[in-house]
Motif scaffolding. Structure first.
Motif, PDB file in Angstrom:
ATOM      1  N   ILE A   1      32.821   4.722  -4.416  1.00  0.00           N
ATOM      2  CA  ILE A   1      33.535   5.345  -3.299  1.00  0.00           C
ATOM      3  C   ILE A   1      34.610   4.367  -2.818  1.00  0.00           C
ATOM      4  N   ALA A   2      35.801   4.894  -2.530  1.00  0.00           N
ATOM      5  CA  ALA A   2      36.846   4.092  -1.879  1.00  0.00           C
ATOM      6  C   ALA A   2      36.729   4.414  -0.400  1.00  0.00           C
ATOM      7  N   ALA A   3      36.061   3.541   0.347  1.00  0.00           N
ATOM      8  CA  ALA A   3      35.694   3.852   1.729  1.00  0.00           C
ATOM      9  C   ALA A   3      36.810   3.449   2.689  1.00  0.00           C
ATOM     10  N   ASP A   4      37.868   4.237   2.694  1.00  0.00           N
ATOM     11  CA  ASP A   4      39.043   3.901   3.502  1.00  0.00           C
ATOM     12  C   ASP A   4      38.959   4.543   4.882  1.00  0.00           C
ATOM     13  N   VAL A   5      38.053   4.041   5.691  1.00  0.00           N
ATOM     14  CA  VAL A   5      37.883   4.559   7.054  1.00  0.00           C
ATOM     15  C   VAL A   5      38.117   3.414   8.032  1.00  0.00           C
TER      16      VAL A   5
ATOM     17  N   PHE B   1      30.672   0.177  -3.804  1.00  0.00           N
ATOM     18  CA  PHE B   1      31.259   0.570  -2.523  1.00  0.00           C
ATOM     19  C   PHE B   1      32.535  -0.235  -2.339  1.00  0.00           C
ATOM     20  N   LYS B   2      33.678   0.437  -2.425  1.00  0.00           N
ATOM     21  CA  LYS B   2      34.962  -0.272  -2.350  1.00  0.00           C
ATOM     22  C   LYS B   2      35.498  -0.211  -0.927  1.00  0.00           C
ATOM     23  N   THR B   3      35.869  -1.385  -0.421  1.00  0.00           N
ATOM     24  CA  THR B   3      36.369  -1.476   0.956  1.00  0.00           C
ATOM     25  C   THR B   3      37.821  -1.952   0.992  1.00  0.00           C
ATOM     26  N   HIS B   4      38.501  -1.589   2.109  1.00  0.00           N
ATOM     27  CA  HIS B   4      39.721  -2.284   2.543  1.00  0.00           C
ATOM     28  C   HIS B   4      39.336  -2.771   3.932  1.00  0.00           C
ATOM     29  N   ILE B   5      38.745  -3.936   4.001  1.00  0.00           N
ATOM     30  CA  ILE B   5      38.124  -4.373   5.247  1.00  0.00           C
ATOM     31  C   ILE B   5      39.151  -4.544   6.371  1.00  0.00           C
TER      32      ILE B   5
ATOM     33  N   GLU C   1      46.987  -2.460 -14.237  1.00  0.00           N
ATOM     34  CA  GLU C   1      47.806  -1.253 -14.050  1.00  0.00           C
ATOM     35  C   GLU C   1      47.512  -0.712 -12.661  1.00  0.00           C
ATOM     36  N   MET C   2      48.390   0.158 -12.162  1.00  0.00           N
ATOM     37  CA  MET C   2      48.110   0.856 -10.898  1.00  0.00           C
ATOM     38  C   MET C   2      48.277   2.357 -11.097  1.00  0.00           C
ATOM     39  N   SER C   3      47.632   3.102 -10.191  1.00  0.00           N
ATOM     40  CA  SER C   3      47.642   4.563 -10.355  1.00  0.00           C
ATOM     41  C   SER C   3      48.881   5.212  -9.756  1.00  0.00           C
ATOM     42  N   SER C   4      49.652   4.463  -9.000  1.00  0.00           N
ATOM     43  CA  SER C   4      50.767   5.058  -8.262  1.00  0.00           C
ATOM     44  C   SER C   4      52.016   5.243  -9.130  1.00  0.00           C
TER      45      SER C   4
ATOM     46  N   THR D   1      38.782   2.590 -12.431  1.00  0.00           N
ATOM     47  CA  THR D   1      39.997   3.403 -12.340  1.00  0.00           C
ATOM     48  C   THR D   1      40.070   4.210 -11.050  1.00  0.00           C
ATOM     49  N   PRO D   2      41.062   3.900 -10.207  1.00  0.00           N
ATOM     50  CA  PRO D   2      41.327   4.726  -9.022  1.00  0.00           C
ATOM     51  C   PRO D   2      42.311   5.837  -9.371  1.00  0.00           C
ATOM     52  N   GLY D   3      42.603   6.684  -8.380  1.00  0.00           N
ATOM     53  CA  GLY D   3      43.493   7.806  -8.660  1.00  0.00           C
ATOM     54  C   GLY D   3      42.713   8.887  -9.386  1.00  0.00           C
TER      55      GLY D   3
ATOM     56  N   GLY E   1      52.862   8.984  -3.575  1.00  0.00           N
ATOM     57  CA  GLY E   1      52.888   8.256  -4.848  1.00  0.00           C
ATOM     58  C   GLY E   1      51.574   8.225  -5.601  1.00  0.00           C
ATOM     59  N   GLN E   2      50.471   8.531  -4.904  1.00  0.00           N
ATOM     60  CA  GLN E   2      49.194   8.524  -5.625  1.00  0.00           C
ATOM     61  C   GLN E   2      49.198   9.638  -6.675  1.00  0.00           C
ATOM     62  N   GLN E   3      48.603   9.372  -7.836  1.00  0.00           N
ATOM     63  CA  GLN E   3      48.517  10.377  -8.899  1.00  0.00           C
ATOM     64  C   GLN E   3      47.055  10.517  -9.308  1.00  0.00           C
ATOM     65  N   TYR E   4      46.551  11.749  -9.323  1.00  0.00           N
ATOM     66  CA  TYR E   4      45.135  11.967  -9.617  1.00  0.00           C
ATOM     67  C   TYR E   4      44.900  12.498 -11.020  1.00  0.00           C
ATOM     68  N   ARG E   5      43.836  11.968 -11.624  1.00  0.00           N
ATOM     69  CA  ARG E   5      43.360  12.469 -12.918  1.00  0.00           C
ATOM     70  C   ARG E   5      41.881  12.806 -12.780  1.00  0.00           C
TER      71      ARG E   5
ATOM     72  N   ILE F   1      34.748   5.360 -12.063  1.00  0.00           N
ATOM     73  CA  ILE F   1      35.768   6.124 -11.341  1.00  0.00           C
ATOM     74  C   ILE F   1      35.721   5.741  -9.866  1.00  0.00           C
ATOM     75  N   ILE F   2      36.883   5.586  -9.280  1.00  0.00           N
ATOM     76  CA  ILE F   2      36.985   5.245  -7.851  1.00  0.00           C
ATOM     77  C   ILE F   2      37.556   6.457  -7.126  1.00  0.00           C
ATOM     78  N   VAL F   3      36.787   6.983  -6.185  1.00  0.00           N
ATOM     79  CA  VAL F   3      37.208   8.214  -5.499  1.00  0.00           C
ATOM     80  C   VAL F   3      37.120   8.027  -3.988  1.00  0.00           C
ATOM     81  N   GLY F   4      38.207   8.341  -3.307  1.00  0.00           N
ATOM     82  CA  GLY F   4      38.228   8.245  -1.849  1.00  0.00           C
ATOM     83  C   GLY F   4      38.287   9.610  -1.204  1.00  0.00           C
TER      84      GLY F   4
HETATM   85  P1  5BU Z   1      42.064   8.016  -2.854  1.00  0.00           P
HETATM   86  O1  5BU Z   1      41.763   8.517  -1.482  1.00  0.00           O
HETATM   87  O2  5BU Z   1      41.020   8.490  -3.887  1.00  0.00           O
HETATM   88  O3  5BU Z   1      43.469   8.275  -3.298  1.00  0.00           O
HETATM   89  O4  5BU Z   1      41.894   6.435  -2.722  1.00  0.00           O
HETATM   90  C1  5BU Z   1      42.174   5.560  -3.777  1.00  0.00           C
HETATM   91  C2  5BU Z   1      41.767   4.157  -3.414  1.00  0.00           C
HETATM   92  O5  5BU Z   1      41.979   3.303  -4.528  1.00  0.00           O
HETATM   93  C3  5BU Z   1      42.534   3.537  -2.256  1.00  0.00           C
HETATM   94  O6  5BU Z   1      41.625   2.714  -1.561  1.00  0.00           O
HETATM   95  C4  5BU Z   1      43.600   2.697  -2.931  1.00  0.00           C
HETATM   96  O7  5BU Z   1      43.939   1.571  -2.154  1.00  0.00           O
HETATM   97  C5  5BU Z   1      42.915   2.282  -4.194  1.00  0.00           C
HETATM   98  N1  5BU Z   1      43.823   2.075  -5.337  1.00  0.00           N
HETATM   99  C6  5BU Z   1      44.590   3.078  -5.875  1.00  0.00           C
HETATM  100  O8  5BU Z   1      44.573   4.196  -5.392  1.00  0.00           O
HETATM  101  N2  5BU Z   1      45.378   2.812  -6.957  1.00  0.00           N
HETATM  102  C7  5BU Z   1      45.441   1.620  -7.543  1.00  0.00           C
HETATM  103  O9  5BU Z   1      46.126   1.427  -8.546  1.00  0.00           O
HETATM  104  C8  5BU Z   1      44.627   0.600  -6.979  1.00  0.00           C
HETATM  105  C9  5BU Z   1      43.834   0.850  -5.893  1.00  0.00           C
HETATM  106 BR1  5BU Z   1      44.626  -1.037  -7.728  1.00  0.00          BR
END
Ligand code: 5BU
Length: 256
Positions: free
Chosen positions: A28-32, A52-56, A142-145, A189-191, A202-206, A220-223
């Motif tokens: 989980i990407a726990a962005d709360v 459990f993934k945080t952005h503290i 790499e990044m998902s954006s 892998t996020p996104g 800019g986020q791209q989902y797969r 898989i990393i899902v927020g």
């Molecule tokens: P989302 O809500 O599922 O879009 O959250 C994605 C999370 O993964 C969020 O915390 C981003 O900061 C993180 N992330 C990402 O989306 N893409 C990347 O390439 C990287 C991190 Br690295």
């Protein structure tokens, strides 16, 4: 198509963090933004996740008790904590950022990550702090954006840097597997999203299937796909866990 199981690869990995998994490849990407919400997510979703993934630094009311309680929940539900700090400075500075300041990240986060951008000194600096504590590092290969500059030669050199620090670098944040399975790096892998293709910023989902089965990633990393507006987070966590795990079973050649 058939691959080695997580257990087989974990057994071969030199870093102890790569061992010990439950039947979930969901993070989980726990962005709360509050302590209460963060701890609630950890307790409610803990049974379904491996990580459990945080952005503290987005938590308004951070305190030491938050990380104490989060660490207790990690033990209770058997997940690891990954502070997605994305360090990006010279070795000496990241060493201080990792160990000190308000958050003392190294003291509670099992895994963190860094950009390879500044060169190898960033890994050496983080390693001085993290290795004695049995921590693990992921390189952002790499990044998902959309429009990310982490591509091509940059991604390739990231892999070479990781290979020179296998005692501390346990894997990559990337969209796909970049190394042979025999090298035992773990891919995160996020996104990942089942219902939308982007977020307008800019986020791209797969899909989990694309990420795990077709692109060879491990976690898989899902927020927002789990706790976004109007979502039943337990139902969604179960859905993503099932999608991720069945893709994994298919990859290793077992039927779900
Ligand atoms: P989302 O809500 O599922 O879009 O959250 C994605 C999370 O993964 C969020 O915390 C981003 O900061 C993180 N992330 C990402 O989306 N893409 C990347 O390439 C990287 C991190 Br690295």
């Amino acid at each position: 198509m058939s691959s080695r199981t997580y257990a087989e690869r974990a057994a071969a990995h030199p870093n102890p963090l790569a061992k010990g998994r439950k039947k979930s490849n969901l993070s989980i990407a726990a962005d709360v933004s509050s302590k209460k919400e963060l701890l609630e997510l950890a307790d409610v979703l803990g049974p379904y996740i491996c990580l459990f993934k945080t952005h503290i630094d987005i938590v308004d009311d951070f305190d030491q008790d938050l990380v104490d309680q989060l660490s207790a929940l990690a033990l209770k539900h058997d997940f690891m904590i990954f502070e997605d700090r994305k360090f990006a400075d010279i070795g000496n500075t990241v060493k201080n950022q990792y160990s000190s300041g308000v958050y003392h990240i190294a003291s509670w986060s099992h895994i963190t990550n860094c950009h390879p951008l500044p060169g190898e000194g960033i890994i050496s600096g983080l390693k001085e702090v993290g290795l004695p504590l049995n921590r693990g590092l992921l390189l952002l290969a790499e990044m998902s954006s959309a429009g990310s500059l982490a591509t091509g030669e940059y991604t390739k050199i990231s892999v070479e840097m990781a290979r020179r620090h296998k005692d501390f670098v346990i894997g990559f944040v990337a969209g796909r597997r970049l190394t042979e399975e025999s090298e035992n790096f773990i891919y995160f892998t996020p996104g990942v999203g089942l219902d939308t293709t982007g977020d307008g910023l800019g986020q791209q989902y797969r899909t989990p299937r694309n990420v795990i089965l077709e692109c060879g990633s491990d976690v898989i990393i899902v927020g927002r796909g789990i706790y976004g507006p109007g979502k039943d987070r337990i139902a969604q966590a179960k859905r993503y866990r099932e999608a991720g795990w069945s893709a994994y079973l298919e990859k290793i050649g077992h039927s779900a």
